[in-house]
Design an enzyme around this catalytic site. Structure first.
Site, PDB file in Angstrom:
ATOM      1  N   LYS A 120      56.562  19.111  97.169  1.00  0.00           N
ATOM      2  CA  LYS A 120      57.029  20.403  97.688  1.00  0.00           C
ATOM      3  C   LYS A 120      57.521  20.274  99.128  1.00  0.00           C
ATOM      4  O   LYS A 120      58.610  20.761  99.468  1.00  0.00           O
ATOM      5  CB  LYS A 120      55.919  21.438  97.607  1.00  0.00           C
ATOM      6  CG  LYS A 120      56.374  22.840  98.023  1.00  0.00           C
ATOM      7  CD  LYS A 120      55.231  23.839  97.974  1.00  0.00           C
ATOM      8  CE  LYS A 120      54.305  23.661  99.146  1.00  0.00           C
ATOM      9  NZ  LYS A 120      53.273  24.730  99.233  1.00  0.00           N
ATOM     10  N   ASP A 138      56.764  26.971  95.590  1.00  0.00           N
ATOM     11  CA  ASP A 138      55.483  27.351  96.180  1.00  0.00           C
ATOM     12  C   ASP A 138      54.905  28.500  95.355  1.00  0.00           C
ATOM     13  O   ASP A 138      55.406  28.827  94.272  1.00  0.00           O
ATOM     14  CB  ASP A 138      55.662  27.734  97.646  1.00  0.00           C
ATOM     15  CG  ASP A 138      56.387  29.069  97.822  1.00  0.00           C
ATOM     16  OD1 ASP A 138      56.980  29.571  96.839  1.00  0.00           O
ATOM     17  OD2 ASP A 138      56.361  29.603  98.943  1.00  0.00           O
TER      18      ASP A 138
END
Length: 213
Positions: A120, A138
């Site tokens: 991420k 997220d």
């Protein structure tokens, strides 16, 4: 959800915010990397407060390494997991200096090899600092993709792969920020603001909520 509806959603989000960007404050790829690393389980607002002093004191890997773990910890002790994050920041700075000439590498594998940097974080840096059409998933994006049925998935990797497959190329650079901002301010976790949503009629969420009239 069909592709035409997905395109309409993206077109509306683009019309509402043509040039979205992160709400993290940064002045270089290095500062962005550190800010994103610190943002795990912390709000952007809290990270920005912590990094204001940190970046003023140490805007480069060498300067930050010179602060040491204790010095970094003093600046970030107001955010969650600050002890582990301070150690990862220093380890990351050391690797940047030893292996990358003090520069943030524009390379996924090299980024993910840095302490505390996962897929991420690498996606955010590649997208925001270097303009790659990556999509970092997220909690906001995961919720939005599933709730709207834009790209439903059981985990973040599944959602990411569906987004990469179904988001047309012209929207890939910005969809990460559009979805985060929409999830943060409109499609809230506990009580989505459906009455204030510009894509409400396109969303396939079955339990839409509206304020009492």
């Amino acid at each position: 959800m069909n592709m035409e509806k997905r395109r309409q959603i993206l077109e509306r989000l683009r019309a509402d915010n043509p040039r979205p960007t992160t709400e993290l404050n940064y002045a270089s790829p290095f500062e962005l990397l550190i800010a994103v690393l610190l943002s795990a389980q912390a709000t952007d607002v809290s990270v920005n407060k912590a990094t204001k002093g940190l970046f003023a004191a140490a805007p480069t890997p060498a300067a930050m390494q010179a602060l040491g773990v204790n010095g970094v910890r003093e600046h970030i002790k107001t955010i969650g997991l600050f002890n582990a994050k301070a150690e990862n920041v220093i380890k990351t700075c050391t690797l940047l200096l030893e292996q990358h000439g003090g520069e943030v590498p524009e390379d996924r594998e090299a980024l993910e090899a840095l302490p505390g940097v996962g897929r991420k974080t690498a996606n955010v840096v590649l997208n925001t600092a270097f303009g790659w059409p990556t999509i970092a998933v997220d909690t906001h994006i995961f919720r939005l993709a599933n709730r709207t049925r834009f790209a439903p998935g059981k985990n973040v990797d599944e959602v990411e792969q569906k987004l990469l497959k179904w988001v047309p190329a012209e929207f890939k650079l910005d969809v990460h920020h559009w979805f985060i901002l929409h999830g943060r301010y409109v499609c809230l976790a506990r009580k989505p603001r459906c009455g204030a949503c510009i894509i409400e009629d396109l969303c396939e969420y079955k339990d839409k909520q509206y304020p009492d009239s």
